[in-house]
Design an enzyme around this catalytic site. Structure first.
Site, PDB file in Angstrom:
ATOM      1  CG  ASN A   1      -2.031   1.251   1.223  1.00  0.00           C
ATOM      2  OD1 ASN A   1      -1.460   2.397   0.925  1.00  0.00           O
ATOM      3  ND2 ASN A   1      -3.045   1.009   1.651  1.00  0.00           N
TER       4      ASN A   1
ATOM      5  CG  ASP B   1      -4.623  -2.083   3.066  1.00  0.00           C
ATOM      6  OD1 ASP B   1      -5.208  -2.779   4.091  1.00  0.00           O
ATOM      7  OD2 ASP B   1      -4.711  -0.777   3.215  1.00  0.00           O
TER       8      ASP B   1
ATOM      9  CG  ASN C   1      -8.277  -1.083   5.251  1.00  0.00           C
ATOM     10  OD1 ASN C   1      -7.609  -0.626   6.206  1.00  0.00           O
ATOM     11  ND2 ASN C   1      -8.593  -0.516   4.158  1.00  0.00           N
TER      12      ASN C   1
ATOM     13  CG  ASP D   1      -0.167   4.915   6.238  1.00  0.00           C
ATOM     14  OD1 ASP D   1       0.109   4.410   4.881  1.00  0.00           O
ATOM     15  OD2 ASP D   1      -1.221   5.082   6.548  1.00  0.00           O
ATOM     16  CG  HIS D   2      -0.136   0.374   4.497  1.00  0.00           C
ATOM     17  ND1 HIS D   2      -1.054  -0.633   4.809  1.00  0.00           N
ATOM     18  CD2 HIS D   2      -0.817   1.680   4.677  1.00  0.00           C
ATOM     19  CE1 HIS D   2      -2.128  -0.234   5.133  1.00  0.00           C
ATOM     20  NE2 HIS D   2      -2.131   1.008   4.859  1.00  0.00           N
TER      21      HIS D   2
ATOM     22  CB  CYS E   1      -0.346  13.623  30.662  1.00  0.00           C
ATOM     23  SG  CYS E   1       1.619  13.167  30.603  1.00  0.00           S
TER      24      CYS E   1
ATOM     25  CG  HIS F   1       4.754  10.463  30.622  1.00  0.00           C
ATOM     26  ND1 HIS F   1       3.540  10.225  29.693  1.00  0.00           N
ATOM     27  CD2 HIS F   1       5.325   9.045  30.491  1.00  0.00           C
ATOM     28  CE1 HIS F   1       3.408   8.922  29.171  1.00  0.00           C
ATOM     29  NE2 HIS F   1       4.671   8.280  29.792  1.00  0.00           N
TER      30      HIS F   1
ATOM     31  CB  CYS G   1      -0.581  11.510  26.728  1.00  0.00           C
ATOM     32  SG  CYS G   1       1.223  11.166  26.935  1.00  0.00           S
TER      33      CYS G   1
END
Length: 624
Positions: free
Chosen positions: A8, A199, A201, A328-329, A570, A573, A595
């Protein structure tokens, strides 16, 4: 050996730009068959730089519906071949089809994989009666391309991503996979081997999702996908999970909005599923399937991960100052061995090389009525002509036609238009020189004035000729860009030559030497003054620009510092949160704080602590 890769790309053009060219991108994946998803190309956007690469044949499917946004979806299959014709390579398909419902135009021309016909009307459990329009919508989003490689049929898929509360898209996704299942079962019944890559999904099980919540596997699409696998008596092997049944943390997709790559917080939704018999003559199906006998390896190509070496990348703080380059794949590959060659065959007619957008054919009558392009024709030094002017130059002298008005056209041209012979270029040149030296009325001037007029006239003819060509070229081309309105006005040499021509005829001998310097330089005192003024103006503008930038930077830093002082901390942390706002629903527009660290496994204390806090809403009474 045959290697297949699914990837992808999250936009094919950005990936091509990232690698420098399509050929480099394909070579980096180093596979015989490369299947891309989410190309984000429409048919109008197709061009050779993103579709055609030397040594590869492409088969594409683009979305045909906008759904209120730009180009999205889209799949493309690239096949690495040594020859596009008279080939025996398995990578080169014998047939190809766009879509899977059998309703696209290309499917009608395919005899091997295009004979699938759905009996209308179609009825499916849980979906009711399915209309032809619904089936067309399945293929119109460009989510499937099928290639028949003789020994197996390959489906390159991009499954729909939906929200649980979007009932229309939930029905679309369910219908998408139900019709696909009918197509797979049809091919398997014919004895075909079926490969499904892409992909989808869908993450099949809890092992395929980082920190899967309770009831994760109960979702209907995950249940459907698992029902298609061999461990649940389905026909397909999940090639990666079958090779690595206990491997955890093996993910192929990461949410870039929460910095998921930093702590490997992802899911495995890119799959390679295969089904069918092996190439051995054996009656046992269990031990001699295509997976057991011919799949050598199946792996995730982690070196394509966007984060790369995380030690050299700053921590995610609710967003990066420089966006990571890449999809992002992560690609997934499978290697098969023992696949025999095919009989001699050629590239199918549905290949990208035959698409009208790539071959340059006219698409509609509108293209015949558009303005013609400018072509360069050399008819003397520095002369540019359009195609129409080039054709006219065969029967008219270009210099004469541009410099003499219609009312005073030469006799030779008039006679030629009536069918006479065209005067020779020598006679025309002699008449032109005579016209320059004697004047239009035939009366000669004194020698000095004549010399000035001659030089001025020749210069003016050259400048008028150049100006005319530029004007014609400008008129025939597209309108100017907005940048042209901000340029400083240029001094036209043609205007100066025309003015000198007019003035030189009426002046006394030697006047041109007094009025015009022989070089282009200004007098020394004027030149220095002008230079000083320019330097002064530029220094003032630069100092003003620098001061403005410094003030803006300091002001923005002050605002950021004040925001940090007012932001809540937060709980995990004790760091300033980042503000967010609700995008839809009853609380749309309402602000909240979360956060600022990247999302990660709950067991990692360095990851996001899941702090959430609504921003306080002041009442109108307190504001007043």
């Amino acid at each position: 050996m045959v290697k297949i890769v699914t990837y992808n790309v999250n936009g094919l053009r950005p990936r091509v730009a990232q690698h420098g060219s399509l050929r480099r991108l394909l070579d980096a994946l180093d596979a015989d068959i490369i299947c891309f998803q989410e190309t984000k190309l429409s048919r109008q956007d197709l061009s050779g730089d993103v579709i055609m690469a030397e040594g590869y044949e492409a088969f594409i499917s683009c979305n045909r519906t906008s759904r209120g946004r730009g180009a999205y979806s889209g799949v493309a299959t690239f096949c690495r071949v040594t020859s596009a014709f008279s080939s025996q390579e398995v990578a080169l398909p014998v047939a190809a089809e766009e879509g899977f419902a059998g309703l696209q135009g290309s499917a009608k021309d395919s005899e091997t994989i295009g004979d699938f016909v759905l009996q209308m009307p179609v009825e499916e459990e849980g979906l009711g009666e399915i209309t032809r329009e619904e089936l067309l919508r399945l293929d119109n989003e460009g989510r499937c391309i099928i290639t028949d490689h003789g020994h197996f049929v390959l489906f390159n898929l991009y499954g729909p991503a939906i929200g649980e509360d979007d009932e229309e898209r939930v029905r679309f996704k369910l219908l998408f996979y139900k019709i696909l299942q009918k197509r797979w079962e049809y091919l398997l019944a014919l004895g075909k081997r079926v490969f499904i890559v892409g992909d989808l999904n869908i993450a099949p099980g809890s092992i395929d999702r980082c920190d899967a919540p309770p009831g994760f596997e109960k979702q209907m699409f995950r249940e459907w996908l698992r029902s298609m696998l061999r461990e649940n008596d389905g026909p397909f092997f999940d090639a990666f999970r079958s090779k690595h049944p206990e491997r955890t943390g093996a993910y192929t997709c990461f949410n870039q909005k929460v910095g998921a790559e930093e702590y490997n917080y992802g899911s495995r939704i890119d799959h390679i599923l295969i089904s069918g018999s092996c190439f051995h003559n054996c009656n046992s199906v269990d031990n001699h399937s295509i997976f057991h006998c011919h799949v050598e390896d199946c792996e995730i190509m982690n070196h394509f991960k966007r984060s790369g070496d995380m030690e050299n990348i700053s921590k995610w703080k609710g967003g990066r100052s420089s966006k990571l380059e890449g999809s992002d794949h992560i690609p997934v590959y499978i290697i098969l061995n023992g696949i025999p060659e095919l009989p001699v065959h050629n590239t199918p007619s549905s290949a990208a090389r035959y698409l009208p957008e790539i071959r340059g054919r006219q698409q509609s009558i509108v293209s015949f009525l558009s303005k013609g392009k400018i072509c360069e024709v050399e008819d003397g030094p520095g002369l540019n002509m359009s195609q129409d002017q080039a054709n006219e130059s065969c029967c008219t002298d270009d210099l004469e036609s541009k410099s003499i008005s219609k009312e005073e056209s030469p006799t030779g041209i008039t006679e030629f238009s009536k069918g006479g012979d065209l005067p020779s270029s020598t006679s025309k040149r002699r008449n032109l020189d005579h016209w320059i030296n004697e004047g239009p009325s035939g009366n000669s001037q004194n020698s000095n004035a004549t010399l000035v007029a001659s030089h001025g006239m020749k210069a003016s003819f050259s400048s008028i000729k150049s100006m005319s060509n530029k004007k014609n070229k400008h008129n025939l081309s597209s309108q100017p860009t907005i940048k042209s309105f901000f340029r400083r006005p240029e001094t036209r040499t043609g205007d100066a030559n025309i003015n000198s021509l007019v003035s030189s005829v009426d002046t006394v001998p030697g006047m041109d030497e007094l009025c015009y310097p022989k070089d282009d330089s200004l007098p020394e005192n004027i030149q220095c003054t002008a230079a000083a003024e320019v330097d002064q103006d530029s220094s003032i503008s630069c100092s003003l620009s620098t001061d403005y930038c410094n003030v803006a930077t300091l002001e923005w830093q002050r605002i950021q510092q004040r925001m940090k002082m007012t932001l809540p901390l937060c709980k995990g942390h004790r760091e300033p949160c980042i503000p967010r706002s609700v995008k839809k629903g009853s609380n749309i527009g309402r602000q909240f704080y979360v956060c600022g660290r990247a999302q990660g496994p709950s067991s990692n204390p360095e990851a996001n602590c899941n702090h959430f806090q609504w921003a306080s809403v002041k009442s109108k009474g307190k504001r007043q």
